[in-house]
Scaffold this motif. Sequence first.
Motif, short mmCIF file in Angstrom:
data_model
loop_
_atom_site.label_atom_id
_atom_site.label_comp_id
_atom_site.label_asym_id
_atom_site.label_seq_id
_atom_site.Cartn_x
_atom_site.Cartn_y
_atom_site.Cartn_z
N LYS A 110 0.78 -1.22 0.00
CA LYS A 110 0.00 0.00 0.00
C LYS A 110 0.82 1.28 0.00
N PHE A 111 2.06 1.24 0.32
CA PHE A 111 2.83 2.47 0.42
C PHE A 111 3.93 2.47 -0.64
N SER A 112 4.46 3.67 -0.91
CA SER A 112 5.43 3.82 -1.99
C SER A 112 6.83 3.39 -1.54
N ASP A 113 7.72 3.29 -2.55
CA ASP A 113 9.12 2.96 -2.24
C ASP A 113 9.77 4.08 -1.42
N GLN A 114 9.34 5.28 -1.66
CA GLN A 114 9.87 6.41 -0.89
C GLN A 114 9.51 6.26 0.59
N TYR A 115 8.27 5.90 0.84
CA TYR A 115 7.85 5.66 2.23
C TYR A 115 8.64 4.50 2.83
N LEU A 116 8.85 3.48 2.03
CA LEU A 116 9.59 2.31 2.49
C LEU A 116 11.01 2.72 2.92
N TRP A 117 11.65 3.53 2.10
CA TRP A 117 13.01 3.95 2.39
C TRP A 117 13.05 4.85 3.63
N GLU A 118 12.14 5.78 3.71
CA GLU A 118 12.10 6.68 4.86
C GLU A 118 11.85 5.89 6.15
N ALA A 119 10.94 4.92 6.06
CA ALA A 119 10.65 4.10 7.25
C ALA A 119 11.88 3.30 7.66
N PHE A 120 12.61 2.79 6.65
CA PHE A 120 13.82 2.04 6.97
C PHE A 120 14.84 2.94 7.67
N CYS A 121 15.04 4.12 7.14
CA CYS A 121 16.01 5.04 7.76
C CYS A 121 15.61 5.36 9.20
N TYR A 122 14.33 5.51 9.41
CA TYR A 122 13.84 5.80 10.76
C TYR A 122 14.09 4.62 11.70
N VAL A 123 13.71 3.43 11.25
CA VAL A 123 13.83 2.23 12.09
C VAL A 123 15.30 1.88 12.32
N ALA A 124 16.13 2.14 11.32
CA ALA A 124 17.55 1.80 11.43
C ALA A 124 18.34 2.81 12.24
N GLY A 125 17.68 3.89 12.65
CA GLY A 125 18.39 4.89 13.44
C GLY A 125 19.30 5.76 12.61
N GLU A 126 18.98 5.91 11.33
CA GLU A 126 19.83 6.70 10.45
C GLU A 126 19.48 8.19 10.49
N LEU A 127 18.38 8.53 11.11
CA LEU A 127 17.94 9.93 11.13
C LEU A 127 18.49 10.63 12.37
N SER A 128 18.68 11.92 12.22
CA SER A 128 19.08 12.72 13.37
C SER A 128 17.86 12.90 14.28
N THR A 129 18.10 13.47 15.45
CA THR A 129 16.99 13.67 16.40
C THR A 129 15.91 14.55 15.81
N SER A 130 16.32 15.62 15.15
CA SER A 130 15.32 16.53 14.57
C SER A 130 14.59 15.85 13.42
N GLU A 131 15.31 15.09 12.62
CA GLU A 131 14.66 14.37 11.52
C GLU A 131 13.67 13.33 12.05
N GLU A 132 14.03 12.70 13.14
CA GLU A 132 13.11 11.74 13.76
C GLU A 132 11.85 12.44 14.24
N GLU A 133 12.03 13.58 14.84
CA GLU A 133 10.87 14.36 15.30
C GLU A 133 9.95 14.68 14.14
N CYS A 134 10.53 15.13 13.04
CA CYS A 134 9.72 15.47 11.86
C CYS A 134 9.00 14.25 11.32
N PHE A 135 9.71 13.15 11.27
CA PHE A 135 9.12 11.93 10.76
C PHE A 135 7.96 11.48 11.64
N GLU A 136 8.14 11.58 12.94
CA GLU A 136 7.07 11.17 13.86
C GLU A 136 5.85 12.08 13.75
#
Lengths: 196, 185
Positions: B7-33
């Motif tokens: 149901k979701f795009s490859d872009q969403y898939l990649w962003e979710a992976f970066c979030y789950v893998a801890g690749e985002l900074s604190t501010s990026e995590e906040e934005c994603f959440e």
Amino acid sequence: MPQDFEIRQLVEQACVEFEGDLRVFLSGVLRDGHLVDDAFQRCVMRALESATSVRPETVRGWLFRIALNEARAIKRVDRRQGRLHHSVWQAQGATDRVDSADGLQLAVSAEQKEWIQQALGRLCENHREVVIRRIQQGKTFAEIAQEIDRPLGTVLTWMRRALAELREMEELRHLNDQSSKANSNSSIKKSDGLNG
Amino acid sequence: MHNDSQKFSDQYLWEAFCYVAGELSTSEEECFELRMLEDGMLCQAVQYVVRQTTTIAAAQGGASQRVARVSVAANVSAPAVARSSKVFAGLVAAACCLLLAVLTASVELSPPQDEQLAENAHQAELLVSFWTNESRLDDASDPESVDLLNQEIDVPEWLYAAVALPSPNEAGSGKAKAEHVEDWF
């Protein structure tokens, strides 16, 4: 009031039905199995407190929002204390249980291991190497780039493409279906336990 | 149960992976959440990525979690085994070198018996020639004589015994000397 009672019952059933999905989601947000328990309990309590405000057709999304807010509150505290794990698979402890408290299937059967190996085997070598090193070996992308002597951007691109390819593979669809069914069965059993 | 992965795009898939893998900074995590609060599809992507990656991680051998955790956190087990193997190899090599050194030293300190016997024979010849060629000793210009005079000769015991033995003409005195010789043995 009867309507409030029905809505509350609906929320209770939704908490049971979506418990597995919620726990998996919370694992991704919190990256700690112990925190997932705490967050899920808070989520259920908050959902029951504000049950009258939900519409039946949006209960799933509403529950996920409540869970996320609870998880963020816990993360703020843990971030201050420096206890957050780097990634969700790093946070998993060594356990032989099939289903952990956070709903993740930590122990993989031989059949599932075979599926995963087949799926990984169908990736091209570059993509497979990056997936294995990042997820199974826990290396950072920068380390991987250095080891295989490729630019960081290339490694990130390979990882992204690998994830997209894996999503399309039949083997991992089976795994996801199995996980979803397992969580659903678990929820049904708990629901029966509540009703019976 | 529907398949969330569709149901979701490859872009969403990649962003979710970066979030789950801890690749985002604190501010990026906040934005994603914050985005997840408004977008249920992003929540589903996170859910899918968690299942997929934890299963892949768990499928590595029998203790995948331990390997992942250790390799990220401390890199303890595998390098420790490598270190102990290297230490063992080093000890073996050192022991071999020591043994070789000991053997070499023992060979240098104790020359072969053949050489020792040859040396004894040479000294014996020198003694014999010393006793039989007295006149040569007076000639100081003879290098061999000078060497003979200056050389400290280690007289073997058998030579003493031979000298001490009585000649056929000296039977009487020979007995006494023989007795004396017997004392030696």
